[in-house]
Write a protein that holds these residues in place. Structure first.
Motif, PDB file in Angstrom:
ATOM      1  N   THR A  55      63.120 -51.538  31.699  1.00  0.00           N
ATOM      2  CA  THR A  55      62.800 -51.319  33.118  1.00  0.00           C
ATOM      3  C   THR A  55      63.426 -50.031  33.652  1.00  0.00           C
ATOM      4  O   THR A  55      63.177 -49.653  34.790  1.00  0.00           O
ATOM      5  N   GLN A  56      64.218 -49.354  32.802  1.00  0.00           N
ATOM      6  CA  GLN A  56      64.933 -48.159  33.240  1.00  0.00           C
ATOM      7  C   GLN A  56      64.503 -46.884  32.524  1.00  0.00           C
ATOM      8  O   GLN A  56      64.754 -45.786  33.017  1.00  0.00           O
ATOM      9  N   VAL A  57      63.925 -47.023  31.350  1.00  0.00           N
ATOM     10  CA  VAL A  57      63.408 -45.876  30.598  1.00  0.00           C
ATOM     11  C   VAL A  57      61.981 -46.208  30.162  1.00  0.00           C
ATOM     12  O   VAL A  57      61.641 -47.384  30.006  1.00  0.00           O
ATOM     13  N   PRO A  58      61.137 -45.201  29.969  1.00  0.00           N
ATOM     14  CA  PRO A  58      59.722 -45.446  29.662  1.00  0.00           C
ATOM     15  C   PRO A  58      59.478 -45.784  28.192  1.00  0.00           C
ATOM     16  O   PRO A  58      59.211 -44.906  27.379  1.00  0.00           O
ATOM     17  N   PHE A  59      59.579 -47.052  27.835  1.00  0.00           N
ATOM     18  CA  PHE A  59      59.335 -47.459  26.451  1.00  0.00           C
ATOM     19  C   PHE A  59      57.935 -47.044  26.014  1.00  0.00           C
ATOM     20  O   PHE A  59      56.964 -47.198  26.745  1.00  0.00           O
ATOM     21  N   GLY A  60      57.857 -46.493  24.795  1.00  0.00           N
ATOM     22  CA  GLY A  60      56.582 -46.121  24.202  1.00  0.00           C
ATOM     23  C   GLY A  60      56.025 -44.788  24.663  1.00  0.00           C
ATOM     24  O   GLY A  60      54.939 -44.402  24.248  1.00  0.00           O
ATOM     25  N   LYS A  61      56.759 -44.069  25.516  1.00  0.00           N
ATOM     26  CA  LYS A  61      56.290 -42.776  26.033  1.00  0.00           C
ATOM     27  C   LYS A  61      57.383 -41.723  25.870  1.00  0.00           C
ATOM     28  O   LYS A  61      58.570 -42.045  25.926  1.00  0.00           O
ATOM     29  N   PRO A  62      57.003 -40.444  25.708  1.00  0.00           N
ATOM     30  CA  PRO A  62      58.023 -39.388  25.637  1.00  0.00           C
ATOM     31  C   PRO A  62      58.866 -39.376  26.907  1.00  0.00           C
ATOM     32  O   PRO A  62      58.339 -39.463  28.023  1.00  0.00           O
ATOM     33  N   TRP A  63      60.178 -39.292  26.709  1.00  0.00           N
ATOM     34  CA  TRP A  63      61.128 -39.363  27.812  1.00  0.00           C
ATOM     35  C   TRP A  63      62.062 -38.165  27.755  1.00  0.00           C
ATOM     36  O   TRP A  63      62.605 -37.829  26.699  1.00  0.00           O
ATOM     37  N   ALA A  64      62.269 -37.548  28.907  1.00  0.00           N
ATOM     38  CA  ALA A  64      63.260 -36.490  29.086  1.00  0.00           C
ATOM     39  C   ALA A  64      64.379 -37.099  29.925  1.00  0.00           C
ATOM     40  O   ALA A  64      64.217 -37.283  31.133  1.00  0.00           O
ATOM     41  N   VAL A  95      61.091 -40.914  22.275  1.00  0.00           N
ATOM     42  CA  VAL A  95      60.194 -42.012  22.610  1.00  0.00           C
ATOM     43  C   VAL A  95      60.999 -43.288  22.362  1.00  0.00           C
ATOM     44  O   VAL A  95      61.205 -43.684  21.213  1.00  0.00           O
ATOM     45  N   PRO A  96      61.522 -43.886  23.437  1.00  0.00           N
ATOM     46  CA  PRO A  96      62.342 -45.085  23.256  1.00  0.00           C
ATOM     47  C   PRO A  96      61.488 -46.339  23.019  1.00  0.00           C
ATOM     48  O   PRO A  96      60.392 -46.452  23.549  1.00  0.00           O
ATOM     49  N   GLU A  97      62.019 -47.214  22.226  1.00  0.00           N
ATOM     50  CA  GLU A  97      61.483 -48.559  22.011  1.00  0.00           C
ATOM     51  C   GLU A  97      62.684 -49.491  22.070  1.00  0.00           C
ATOM     52  O   GLU A  97      63.808 -49.037  22.219  1.00  0.00           O
ATOM     53  N   LEU A 103      62.354 -39.043  17.771  1.00  0.00           N
ATOM     54  CA  LEU A 103      62.764 -37.756  18.327  1.00  0.00           C
ATOM     55  C   LEU A 103      61.594 -36.791  18.200  1.00  0.00           C
ATOM     56  O   LEU A 103      60.970 -36.695  17.141  1.00  0.00           O
ATOM     57  N   ILE A 104      61.306 -36.088  19.295  1.00  0.00           N
ATOM     58  CA  ILE A 104      60.253 -35.068  19.314  1.00  0.00           C
ATOM     59  C   ILE A 104      60.917 -33.721  19.549  1.00  0.00           C
ATOM     60  O   ILE A 104      61.676 -33.570  20.508  1.00  0.00           O
ATOM     61  N   VAL A 105      60.633 -32.750  18.694  1.00  0.00           N
ATOM     62  CA  VAL A 105      61.082 -31.376  18.908  1.00  0.00           C
ATOM     63  C   VAL A 105      59.851 -30.576  19.303  1.00  0.00           C
ATOM     64  O   VAL A 105      58.832 -30.610  18.608  1.00  0.00           O
ATOM     65  N   SER A 106      59.952 -29.879  20.424  1.00  0.00           N
ATOM     66  CA  SER A 106      58.845 -29.130  20.991  1.00  0.00           C
ATOM     67  C   SER A 106      59.117 -27.631  20.943  1.00  0.00           C
ATOM     68  O   SER A 106      60.255 -27.200  21.116  1.00  0.00           O
ATOM     69  N   LYS A 107      58.071 -26.857  20.754  1.00  0.00           N
ATOM     70  CA  LYS A 107      58.221 -25.403  20.787  1.00  0.00           C
ATOM     71  C   LYS A 107      58.374 -24.893  22.214  1.00  0.00           C
ATOM     72  O   LYS A 107      58.791 -23.764  22.436  1.00  0.00           O
TER      73      LYS A 107
END
Length: 168
Positions: A55-64, A95-97, A103-107
């Motif tokens: 309820t505090q972080v977006p499970f299943g979605k990229p999170w900053a 992406v939390p579950e 972990l996603i590394v972006s350019k």
């Protein structure tokens, strides 16, 4: 080379600090040797341990965390998962579950918190383990576990999540 990296990192960190108006940033550093290092800047966001994390972080979605992507600075080529990354600056998302994170590394170096899948360089599953004591604030760290290897770790709530960064 180290001085140039320090100056560039300082300027980028100053720019991101100026753009932020909420949480103070924290850093995690891995020194492969005197000349080669990784630095991650992140927002140490708090969570309420009495509420479900979902309820505090977006499970299943990229999170900053803190609505600002983590920033990765490296002055040496590194490998994350199967991807080689040259010297440079990158942003990172997770992406939390419930127990396993990615972990996603972006350019991209856009610090607005906006995520674009087309900027992904690599997505790596993070190994996870239960913490002896719940963590109410996100904490990122590096563990220098071998001569050319640092494990990047994120602890939050009941679990620690980690993945390998190798110097090339």
């Amino acid at each position: 080379m180290r001085v140039i990296f320090a100056v560039i990192s300082s300027l980028f960190l100053a720019a991101t600090a100026f753009a932020q108006n909420n949480l103070p940033a924290a850093t995690a550093t891995c020194n492969f040797d005197e000349e080669k290092q990784l630095v991650v800047e992140y927002q140490p966001v708090p969570v309420n341990l009495k509420k479900p994390l979902s309820t505090q972080v977006p499970f299943g979605k990229p999170w900053a965390p803190g609505n600002k992507p983590m920033t990765l600075f490296t002055n040496t080529p590194i490998q994350i998962g199967s991807q080689m990354l040259p010297v440079g600056a990158y942003t990172m998302f997770v992406v939390p579950e419930s127990k396993h994170w990615t972990l996603i590394v972006s350019k991209s170096t856009d610090m607005s918190g906006a995520y674009k899948e087309t900027d992904d360089l690599v997505r790596v599953p993070m190994d996870s383990g239960e913490l002896p004591n719940p963590q109410e604030t996100l904490n990122a760290s590096f563990g220098h576990v071998a001569p050319n290897q640092c494990n990047f770790r994120i602890d939050l709530e009941k679990f620690g999540h980690f993945t390998v960064f190798k110097e090339q």
